[in-house]
Each structure stands twice: as C-alpha cells, then as structure tokens.
Write an enzyme that holds these catalytic residues in place. Structure first.
Site, mmCIF file in Angstrom:
data_model
loop_
_atom_site.group_PDB
_atom_site.id
_atom_site.type_symbol
_atom_site.label_atom_id
_atom_site.label_comp_id
_atom_site.label_asym_id
_atom_site.label_seq_id
_atom_site.Cartn_x
_atom_site.Cartn_y
_atom_site.Cartn_z
ATOM 1 N N GLY A 1 2.860 5.371 4.438
ATOM 2 C CA GLY A 1 1.886 6.139 5.636
ATOM 3 C C GLY A 1 0.832 5.786 5.639
ATOM 4 O O GLY A 1 -0.066 6.145 6.368
ATOM 5 N N GLY A 2 0.564 4.321 4.860
ATOM 6 C CA GLY A 2 -0.691 3.678 5.263
ATOM 7 C C GLY A 2 -0.957 2.888 6.384
ATOM 8 O O GLY A 2 -2.123 2.720 6.992
ATOM 9 N N GLY A 3 0.015 2.588 7.240
ATOM 10 C CA GLY A 3 -0.034 1.785 8.356
ATOM 11 C C GLY A 3 0.720 0.609 8.509
ATOM 12 O O GLY A 3 0.724 -0.384 9.487
ATOM 13 N N GLY B 1 0.801 -1.319 -0.010
ATOM 14 C CA GLY B 1 -0.097 0.071 0.096
ATOM 15 C C GLY B 1 0.799 1.288 -0.109
ATOM 16 O O GLY B 1 1.917 1.213 0.544
ATOM 17 N N GLU C 1 10.926 -5.440 4.041
ATOM 18 C CA GLU C 1 11.461 -5.445 2.741
ATOM 19 C C GLU C 1 12.887 -5.399 2.926
ATOM 20 O O GLU C 1 13.863 -4.238 2.572
ATOM 21 C CB GLU C 1 10.907 -4.119 2.090
ATOM 22 C CG GLU C 1 11.469 -4.127 0.445
ATOM 23 C CD GLU C 1 10.799 -5.402 -0.154
ATOM 24 O OE1 GLU C 1 11.103 -6.534 -0.171
ATOM 25 O OE2 GLU C 1 9.697 -4.813 -1.170
ATOM 26 N N THR D 1 4.082 -0.150 8.824
ATOM 27 C CA THR D 1 4.916 -0.353 9.844
ATOM 28 C C THR D 1 4.300 -0.119 11.166
ATOM 29 O O THR D 1 4.931 -1.050 12.107
ATOM 30 C CB THR D 1 6.011 0.948 9.947
ATOM 31 O OG1 THR D 1 6.745 0.752 8.387
ATOM 32 C CG2 THR D 1 7.258 0.900 10.502
#
Length: 578
Positions: free
Chosen positions: A374-376, A371, A503, A378
């Site tokens: 900043g999508g969440g 995604g 990653e 992590t």
C-alpha cells in the site's frame, strides 16, 4: 447531459454522426409509402366487388387485378422491410464500432470506476434498442401515419358523418395513452439500467469463477443473482401491467367504434343512403386506422427507450481518450529516465498516493521499488506505464516528457511481466504475437527462438499442437510457471528498451522460480529494468533500491547502503534474508 432539455436532438445527432445508408433508407421508405398507398386501394376494390357482385360480373381481369394488387403489395413490403432493416443494422454496426473503438482507448481510470459488464451492455443492448427503432418502429410509424392520413381523407370524401363518429374515439384514446406512455418510458429506462447492472454482476462472477468456488461463495452469488433477477422481474411485470392496460383498452375502443359504425351504417344501408360495399370499405379503412394507432404506442415507448440509450451511448463517446494518441515517435534506446517531483492521487477528493518522488534511472540499470504494502509501488508502475496522468511533477526520457510521446511509441518499447501473466483465450502463438503489427507474418523460427530464450520451448514441444495449443480463458490450461515463461517470451519478441517486472516469480514453486528467474536474467541484459520487490532476495544486486512508504521515498541506495542507513529496510532484510 440533460436528456429532458435536449429531447430528441441528441438522438438525431448520434444517428447523423454515422454514415447513413441513404439509398437503402430512401428506397425503403418509398417502398413503404407505396405499400401503404396500394393498401389504401384495396377497400375501394372491395367496395366495387361487393356492390356489383354477381357471378356474371366476376370477370377474370378483375380477379387478376385484385390478385396483382395483393402480390405487388407483398413484394414491395418485403423489399421495404429488408432495406430498412439492413439500414438499421448498418447504422448500429457503425455505432458499435465507434463505441468499441472508444472503449478500448479510454483511460484506465474509467475502468477503475465502471463494471466491464455494464460497458458491454451499452455496446450490445443500448445500440440494439436504437437499431430496433430505426429499422422497425420508425418505418411502421411513417407507413402508419400515411395510412391514417390517407384512410381518413378517403373516409371524409366517402361519408364525413360516419368519419366524425369514428374520430370521437381519438381524444378518449389520447387521454389514456399519453400517461401510460410516460409511465412506460420510466419503466423502460429503469429496465435498461438494471439490465446493465445485472450484466456487470454476472460477468464479474463468471470472470472470477475460481475465486467464487474456492471461497464457497456459491450461495452468496446465487442470492445476489436472484436479487438482480427479481429486480428485472419487477420491471418486466410493470411493463406487462402497462401492456395489459393498453391492449384491452385499445380493443374496447375498437369494438365500440366498430359497433357504432355497423349500427349507424346498417341504418344508412337499410334506408338506401349508403351501399353495402361502402359500409364494408368503411370498416376496412377503420382497421387501417386502428392498427397503426395501436403500433404508435409501441413506437413512442421505443422512442423513449432510444432516448435513454442515446444518452448512455453519448456519455461514453464524450469521455476524453487517453492522452497521447497523437504524440511523437521516439527511440528511447540508451536514454536516461528521470522522475522529478512526481505526485498522484486517484481523484481530486482523495489524498495523494504518490508524493513528490524523484529519482534517475540510467540506461541498463536495474531499479527496484521496495516497501510496505500500500506504499505506492504499483501506482508508480501505473504512472510509468502511463495508465494514469500525474497530478504533479513529470517523467522524462532523454530530456523529453514521456507524455509528449505517442502511447503507441512509448508502450511498444516497454516490456511488462507481472505476477499474474495475463493471457488471452486462444493459442500460444496468438498470445506470443498479441498486439504486434503483422503478427501473421512472424515466422515460426522467430517464435521458437524467443521461446527457447524464455526456457518455454520444451514444454510447448510436449503439447500435441505445440504453438497452436489452446490455453483456455486467462491461460487456465497452463501452469503458473508456463504462463510466466510465455509472458517472458512475449517480452523477448518485442525487444523492449525498458523492462517492468512486478515480482514475476513471487507466486511460483521453487523449481519454476529457478527456471523463470534464469529467463528473466537473460531478458534483463542490457535493458533498463524496473522491479517491484516483495522479496528482497531478488533485488540485492539492484543498482538502486527505492524504498517507498505511504507514497513517499524514505530511502534510495544499493542493498548494502540501505542496510546501513535505513531502519525499516534493515528490518525487512533481517526478516527475509536471515
């Protein structure tokens, strides 16, 4: 904590929470009292020597008596000084142990808000202030108090009129010293806070020295450092001004009192109502009163510093530990993991970062999070690792909430390989075994086996010191690919049941990426694996891809399924895979 309301109570509570070396303190204080009492006898011996002075009266026994008194005082004073200093060192060592034990078990959320250098300053500097008060200033205060009480008592017996003349200086001294002491306390607390802030900035800059140099930020950091140094200088100059007032004022008071005593005493000696020896003894007792009073100003200043330091120490010790210190042990092998209605925000005032996420991960599956930045993704890893507590929903393993397990049990069964491949300063061997129980007992054969599985054995064998090669701070002496392979070998050594990878090949060159990818594929075999994907090429074979946007799951499926039914995923795939 309201320090003004609590006064010295928190300080004494903090000290009493340690195992106080009572024997050393009691013997040290008794020795200090004996030293003071012996010191009180010296002016009386001096009076006898002066009043009865003649070559004929100088007996060998009297000279030996005076010499013995001086030697006895010096020996006992030395014993007292050592014992009280040792007691202070032991107490501060225990405080540092308590703070260090607490700090390394605090939740990640504490370190998100707090500079590490500031916490270091609390462990080192603030505890040092408490140590100085216990081992130096407090014994001086006690012995000084005894000295003053004893000297004043003897002087009142010797000559109460001259004693009252001397005591006239006390109220004038207090009128000046009390306001100066309060001002000094404010300055000292400000200096402590600024020292902690300055330490934090320095540590941060040096910790990211490569970023600073690559950004040509030397001038910026120089100016920032100079700003902190100037603030420290400002507080230091304020302290110097107060000391500049205290020193000359005390000197003036002492000189005025001495002149008055000598003038009045001289008249008394000339008219025969006082002996010369008594006048000399009186002056010696005067010094035994003046010097402790001067040190009292330092004691109360240090006491104010210690109160401020205590407040900060207690604030850290009162922070709740990470939940799960005493949870149960559980083997999570071949257990499914379920996430149900998971939500999270970093604080009550922040909007949710994760919103009502649910999915299942079966044993041995590869689950990928994809995604926009900043999508969440992590944050999701942080919740799985239990760095943070969810604000809603739960994560279970085999039907048991992961928060019911002890942190040690949960994290010992998770292997984490990140982009940065964090390493500690030390040897390759120390980094491979980092955090493992009985690390010193792990045989080299086992270490070489995991290095071979991670394709790290060849480059390690090329080093002269092999497993004992120093890697430098953060592993800077190794390349990115080498650090990654050591991180993978470390994971192999732990034999984790769940593998988490952020990653792990994203920042490597193509040659290193190929080798590391082979090692990761070998590591993933038979393990439930969670992957944060920045490049979709690494997750096309994932059993499930969870697409997260703005903290919400907008699609779950295989690569093929999401290509057909998720517009943004298809757009990502077209950009990266074609």
């Amino acid at each position: 904590m309201d320090q003004k309301q609590n006064g010295l109570k928190p300080f004494f509570s903090l000290i009493l929470s340690t195992k106080i070396p009572k024997f050393a303190i009691i013997v040290g204080l008794i020795a200090s009292v004996i030293t003071t009492i012996v010191g009180l006898a010296i002016p009386l011996l001096t009076r006898e020597l002066v009043d009865g002075f003649s070559l004929a009266s100088l007996s060998l026994s009297f000279i030996f008596l005076i010499a013995a008194v001086f030697i006895l005082q010096a020996v006992i004073d030395g014993v007292s000084t050592y014992l009280l200093a040792a007691a202070g060192q032991q107490i501060v060592a225990q405080l540092r142990e308590k703070m260090w034990t607490k700090l390394i078990r605090l939740p990640i959320s504490y370190f998100d808000k707090q500079q590490s250098g500031e916490s270091v300053s609390r462990v080192v500097n603030d505890t040092g202030i408490v140590k100085d008060l216990i081992s130096q200033h407090f014994p001086q205060f006690i012995s000084g108090l005894i000295s003053i009480i004893g000297a004043v008592t003897i002087l009142l017996i010797m000559d109460w009129k001259m004693t009252l003349i001397m005591l006239l200086a006390v109220p004038f001294t207090l009128i000046i010293m009390i306001p100066l002491g309060k001002t000094m306390a404010k300055v000292s607390r400000g200096l402590q806070d600024e020292t902690a802030t300055f330490s934090g900035n320095i540590q941060q800059t040096l910790g990211e020295i490569r970023l600073m140099k690559s950004s040509n930020a030397e001038q910026f950091e120089e100016n920032k450092g100079f700003g902190g140094i100037k603030k420290l200088l400002g507080f230091g100059l304020k302290e110097a001004k107060i000391f500049a007032l205290i020193g000359p004022f005390m000197y003036l008071v002492v000189m005025v009192v001495i002149v008055m005593i000598i003038a009045y005493g001289g008249i008394r000696v000339s008219n025969g109502t006082m002996s010369t020896g008594s006048l000399v003894a009186f002056l010696l007792y005067l010094f035994q009163i003046v010097f402790p009073i001067t040190s009292f100003a330092m004691f109360f200043t240090q006491l104010q510093k210690a109160k401020g330091a205590t407040e900060r120490i207690i604030n850290i010790l009162d922070i709740p530990l990470e939940n799960g210190q005493d949870g149960k042990q559980m083997d999570i092998s071949n257990e499914p993991l379920q996430v149900r209605n998971l939500s999270f925000s970093y604080s009550d005032d922040d909007s949710p970062v994760i919103k009502d996420i649910s999915f299942d991960a079966n044993p041995g599956e590869m689950i990928a999070f994809a995604g926009p930045s900043g999508g969440g993704k992590t944050t999701m890893f942080g919740l799985l690792e239990r760095y943070y507590e969810p604000t809603g929903g739960e994560i279970t393993i085999g039907g048991t909430s992961i928060h019911a397990l002890s942190l040690a049990s949960w994290r010992s069964q998770i292997g984490y390989v990140s982009q940065e491949s964090a390493m500690m300063a030390g040897t390759i061997r120390a980094n491979l075994c980092y955090g493992l129980e009985h690390a010193d007992d792990i045989p080299d054969d086992q270490l070489w086996a995991v290095c071979k599985m991670a394709y790290a054995d060849q480059f390690i064998e090329s080093f002269p010191n092999r497993l004992d090669t120093e890697v430098g701070e953060r592993g800077v002496k190794l390349s990115g690919g080498q650090r990654q392979r050591i991180a993978i070998a470390r994971a192999f050594l732990r034999d984790p049941k769940i593998l988490m990878m952020d990653e792990a090949t994203a920042s490597l060159d193509s040659q290193s990426e190929g080798i590391v990818q082979q090692a990761l594929s070998r590591l993933m075999e038979g393990r439930t694996t969670f992957v944060i994907a920045h490049r979709l090429s690494t997750i096309v074979d994932a059993d499930q891809i969870i697409f997260i946007e703005n903290g919400e799951v907008t699609g779950i499926g295989t690569h093929r399924e999401l290509i057909s039914n998720h517009d943004l995923y298809r757009e990502f795939a077209e950009q990266q895979l074609t």
